[in-house]
Design an enzyme around this catalytic site. Structure first.
Site, PDB file in Angstrom:
ATOM      1  N   LYS A  26      -0.715   1.036  -3.499  1.00 36.46           N
ATOM      2  CA  LYS A  26      -1.960   0.998  -4.271  1.00 36.46           C
ATOM      3  C   LYS A  26      -2.546  -0.413  -4.304  1.00 36.46           C
ATOM      4  O   LYS A  26      -3.756  -0.602  -4.126  1.00 36.46           O
ATOM      5  CB  LYS A  26      -1.700   1.473  -5.710  1.00 36.46           C
ATOM      6  CG  LYS A  26      -1.251   2.913  -5.827  1.00 36.46           C
ATOM      7  CD  LYS A  26      -0.892   3.230  -7.274  1.00 36.46           C
ATOM      8  CE  LYS A  26      -0.313   4.607  -7.435  1.00 36.46           C
ATOM      9  NZ  LYS A  26       0.094   4.894  -8.824  1.00 36.46           N
ATOM     10  N   ALA A  70       0.476  -0.422  -9.910  1.00 37.46           N
ATOM     11  CA  ALA A  70       1.659   0.008 -10.664  1.00 37.46           C
ATOM     12  C   ALA A  70       1.899   1.494 -10.435  1.00 37.46           C
ATOM     13  O   ALA A  70       0.964   2.261 -10.196  1.00 37.46           O
ATOM     14  CB  ALA A  70       1.477  -0.277 -12.158  1.00 37.46           C
ATOM     15  N   ASP A  71       3.161   1.869 -10.517  1.00 40.76           N
ATOM     16  CA  ASP A  71       3.508   3.285 -10.439  1.00 40.76           C
ATOM     17  C   ASP A  71       4.739   3.529 -11.302  1.00 40.76           C
ATOM     18  O   ASP A  71       5.709   2.762 -11.238  1.00 40.76           O
ATOM     19  CB  ASP A  71       3.788   3.716  -9.000  1.00 40.76           C
ATOM     20  CG  ASP A  71       3.756   5.227  -8.861  1.00 40.76           C
ATOM     21  OD1 ASP A  71       2.673   5.764  -8.594  1.00 40.76           O
ATOM     22  OD2 ASP A  71       4.810   5.875  -9.055  1.00 40.76           O
ATOM     23  N   THR A  72       4.671   4.567 -12.118  1.00 41.24           N
ATOM     24  CA  THR A  72       5.758   4.892 -13.036  1.00 41.24           C
ATOM     25  C   THR A  72       6.368   6.229 -12.656  1.00 41.24           C
ATOM     26  O   THR A  72       5.648   7.205 -12.449  1.00 41.24           O
ATOM     27  CB  THR A  72       5.245   4.943 -14.488  1.00 41.24           C
ATOM     28  OG1 THR A  72       4.694   3.666 -14.842  1.00 41.24           O
ATOM     29  CG2 THR A  72       6.371   5.281 -15.462  1.00 41.24           C
TER      30      THR A  72
END
Length: 198
Positions: free
Chosen positions: A52, A69-71
């Protein structure tokens, strides 16, 4: 001053950046995410965050700091994404019910002037309280679970599900604030509280 760009449409991440006192613009990445399930959970989160971040950084013409960000939610080494429907949300919540799991957020920060990129991750353990099926169904009926990995949000009605956590609360919301502030410092853009700028 470099402009800050958040490569995410998440209202929770926007809220947390605002809480840090940062001015920023939102430019959600439309990259087709490639998830390599052979990677460890933290590597998956970092890989998705990097995709991203770099996607938006390579499209940006001005000197900027791009945050990706990625959760992900992990239970018994299985990744839990966002539920597609009520049935999947119910299955996820039943799986988490009364149990510990991990929330892992990968964060990438790219300085577009030289494309220097830092990528790190934060892990928080979360214990979901033992709730009745009726409670879980009522929670699903609020529609809150559908845009959240693991089918719950700690900052909303889902707070009634969370018995305890070990680690960074903001990480469970989707952005580990302290870790991100350290990454800004590493790129020479420490946050200045006197004028709330970097």
């Amino acid at each position: 001053m470099d402009k800050i760009i958040l490569a995410s449409a998440s209202p929770r991440r926007q809220q947390l950046l605002t809480q840090m006192g940062l001015g920023f613009t939102v430019s959600p990445s439309n990259v087709i995410e490639v998830m390599d399930r052979n990677l460890e959970s933290h590597q998956v989160a970092v890989s998705l965050a990097r995709q991203k971040c770099v996607n938006i950084a390579t499209q940006t013409k001005h000197d900027s700091l791009v945050i990706g960000a990625d959760t992900i939610v992990v239970k018994d080494n299985k990744l839990l994404g966002k539920p597609k429907d009520e049935q999947e949300a119910f299955e996820m919540l039943k799986n988490l019910n009364g149990e510990w799991h991990e929330v892992v957020t990968g964060v990438c920060l790219c300085r577009t002037s030289d494309m220097k990129t830092l990528c790190e991750f934060e892990t928080t353990r979360v214990k979901i309280a033992k709730k009745s099926e009726e409670f879980l169904l009522a929670y699903i009926a609020t529609k809150e679970p559908f845009d959240k990995a693991g089918a719950y949000g700690i900052q909303g009605y889902g707070s009634l599900l969370v018995e305890k956590i070990e680690g960074d609360y903001f990480n469970v919301m989707g952005l580990p604030i302290y870790r991100l502030s350290c990454m800004f410092e590493q790129l020479g853009h420490g946050i200045n509280l006197k004028n709330l700028s970097i």
